[in-house]
Design a protein around this motif. Structure first.
Motif, mmCIF file in Angstrom:
data_model
loop_
_atom_site.group_PDB
_atom_site.id
_atom_site.type_symbol
_atom_site.label_atom_id
_atom_site.label_comp_id
_atom_site.label_asym_id
_atom_site.label_seq_id
_atom_site.Cartn_x
_atom_site.Cartn_y
_atom_site.Cartn_z
ATOM 1 N N VAL A 287 0.875 -1.198 0.077
ATOM 2 C CA VAL A 287 -0.033 0.031 0.017
ATOM 3 C C VAL A 287 0.785 1.196 -0.164
ATOM 4 O O VAL A 287 0.595 2.347 -0.840
ATOM 5 C CB VAL A 287 -1.019 0.174 1.262
ATOM 6 N N ALA A 288 1.953 1.202 0.839
ATOM 7 C CA ALA A 288 2.958 2.348 0.762
ATOM 8 C C ALA A 288 3.613 2.429 -0.495
ATOM 9 O O ALA A 288 3.848 3.668 -1.062
ATOM 10 C CB ALA A 288 3.894 2.201 1.986
ATOM 11 N N ALA A 289 4.054 1.406 -1.262
ATOM 12 C CA ALA A 289 4.574 1.324 -2.396
ATOM 13 C C ALA A 289 3.896 2.236 -3.602
ATOM 14 O O ALA A 289 4.257 2.800 -4.557
ATOM 15 C CB ALA A 289 4.882 0.071 -2.800
ATOM 16 N N LEU A 290 2.539 1.918 -3.333
ATOM 17 C CA LEU A 290 1.639 2.641 -4.469
ATOM 18 C C LEU A 290 1.740 4.181 -4.360
ATOM 19 O O LEU A 290 1.544 4.850 -5.537
ATOM 20 C CB LEU A 290 0.046 2.323 -4.135
ATOM 21 N N VAL A 291 2.461 4.780 -3.529
ATOM 22 C CA VAL A 291 2.498 6.274 -3.504
ATOM 23 C C VAL A 291 3.766 6.447 -4.154
ATOM 24 O O VAL A 291 3.792 7.602 -4.863
ATOM 25 C CB VAL A 291 2.616 6.581 -1.931
ATOM 26 N N MET A 292 4.753 5.615 -4.276
ATOM 27 C CA MET A 292 6.142 5.955 -4.908
ATOM 28 C C MET A 292 6.340 5.219 -6.272
ATOM 29 O O MET A 292 7.229 5.880 -6.983
ATOM 30 C CB MET A 292 7.003 5.362 -3.801
ATOM 31 N N LEU A 293 5.514 4.118 -6.433
ATOM 32 C CA LEU A 293 5.804 3.452 -7.726
ATOM 33 C C LEU A 293 4.524 3.470 -8.537
ATOM 34 O O LEU A 293 3.521 3.464 -8.293
ATOM 35 C CB LEU A 293 6.209 2.055 -7.375
ATOM 36 N N PRO A 294 4.803 3.164 -9.745
ATOM 37 C CA PRO A 294 3.744 2.834 -10.694
ATOM 38 C C PRO A 294 2.977 1.534 -10.470
ATOM 39 O O PRO A 294 3.544 0.827 -10.000
ATOM 40 C CB PRO A 294 4.585 2.854 -12.155
ATOM 41 N N LEU A 295 1.876 1.825 -10.855
ATOM 42 C CA LEU A 295 0.668 0.556 -10.353
ATOM 43 C C LEU A 295 1.432 -0.785 -11.241
ATOM 44 O O LEU A 295 1.405 -1.876 -10.293
ATOM 45 C CB LEU A 295 -0.388 0.719 -10.983
ATOM 46 N N ARG A 296 1.967 -0.841 -12.381
ATOM 47 C CA ARG A 296 2.695 -1.848 -12.742
ATOM 48 C C ARG A 296 3.674 -2.649 -12.115
ATOM 49 O O ARG A 296 3.651 -3.741 -11.606
ATOM 50 C CB ARG A 296 3.029 -1.630 -14.132
ATOM 51 N N ALA A 297 4.571 -1.504 -11.600
ATOM 52 C CA ALA A 297 5.787 -2.160 -10.802
ATOM 53 C C ALA A 297 5.348 -2.663 -9.349
ATOM 54 O O ALA A 297 5.853 -3.598 -8.854
ATOM 55 C CB ALA A 297 6.546 -0.703 -10.607
ATOM 56 N N VAL A 298 4.370 -1.881 -8.553
ATOM 57 C CA VAL A 298 3.599 -2.514 -7.533
ATOM 58 C C VAL A 298 2.957 -3.968 -7.692
ATOM 59 O O VAL A 298 3.245 -4.830 -6.880
ATOM 60 C CB VAL A 298 2.694 -1.623 -6.986
ATOM 61 N N LEU A 299 2.326 -4.032 -8.784
ATOM 62 C CA LEU A 299 1.851 -5.276 -8.937
ATOM 63 C C LEU A 299 2.713 -6.530 -9.547
ATOM 64 O O LEU A 299 2.869 -7.885 -8.847
ATOM 65 C CB LEU A 299 0.814 -5.434 -10.352
ATOM 66 N N LEU A 300 3.745 -6.140 -10.156
ATOM 67 C CA LEU A 300 4.999 -7.167 -10.403
ATOM 68 C C LEU A 300 5.701 -7.368 -8.971
ATOM 69 O O LEU A 300 6.031 -8.545 -8.845
ATOM 70 C CB LEU A 300 5.932 -6.595 -11.399
ATOM 71 N N SER A 301 5.755 -6.171 -8.253
ATOM 72 C CA SER A 301 6.593 -6.597 -6.807
ATOM 73 C C SER A 301 5.694 -7.747 -6.116
ATOM 74 O O SER A 301 5.977 -8.567 -5.250
ATOM 75 C CB SER A 301 6.842 -5.302 -6.153
#
Length: 204
Positions: free
Chosen positions: A167-181
């Motif tokens: 959830v915190a990553a969504l603030v910093m990274l693109p959605l695709r990057a968060v989903l792949l993470s």
């Protein structure tokens, strides 16, 4: 044939040393994959990656600093042996990630394949550490302690914490990057949840 728990839990110093070195090296390699791809992971390593991205501080320094408070829990709840091996594992990951640019460089890596490979590599490393009475600190310490005391799988504890990290990553990274993470973290935690079982192999 299942190994006897008493025998499976007893490793010599040499076996523990190679387990810690292997586990920490695989953990560092998994982090190197993620950093190269601009991805993150869960648990303390994920928090450290986000802090490193936001501040420019070296990952290894942040990772070590975040883990130090958990060493008290490890010492009081899981004993000095676990704590010392865990601290050595965390320090080795911090050192290897600092040295990584001089040791390993990546060319093109497909993001989907890289996320899955990072999860597999990190999962194998964590399994090795768990089975030799160590962890990569942080939430891993809490997860292993809960599993040994209550039976609640270490992988499931990590999944709960991971949700907050992403959830915190969504603030910093693109959605695709968060989903792949998230994909990589699911692979990692599935490896642990499926393979780290007391009735198969006792780590501590």
């Amino acid at each position: 044939m299942r190994p006897e728990p008493e025998r499976a839990s007893r490793h010599g110093a040499l076996a523990d040393a190679q387990g810690v070195i292997f586990g920490a090296s695989m953990g560092a390699l998994g982090i190197a994959f993620l950093a190269h791809l601009g991805l993150v992971t869960g648990q303390t390593a994920g928090i450290a990656l986000l802090v490193s991205m936001a501040t420019g501080w070296p990952f290894g320094v942040v990772f070590l600093a975040l883990n130090l408070p958990f060493m008290w829990l490890a010492w009081t709840r899981m004993g000095p042996g676990f704590t010392i091996k865990t601290l050595l594992s965390v320090a080795l990951v911090s050192l290897l990630t600092a040295m990584q640019p001089r040791l390993v460089n990546f060319g093109h890596v497909d993001q989907v394949a890289g996320a899955v490979l990072a999860g597999m590599i990190s999962g194998a490393g964590l399994l090795a550490l768990f089975r030799h009475g160590a962890s990569l600190g942080g939430i891993g310490v809490l997860g292993v302690w809960l599993q040994d005391r209550t039976g609640f799988r270490a992988g499931y504890t990590q999944m709960v914490v991971d949700a907050g990290v992403f959830v915190a990553a969504l603030v910093m990274l693109p959605l695709r990057a968060v989903l792949l993470s998230l994909l990589g973290a699911i692979v990692l935690n599935a490896c642990i949840a499926i393979n780290h079982r007391r009735d198969w192999y006792v780590a501590i």
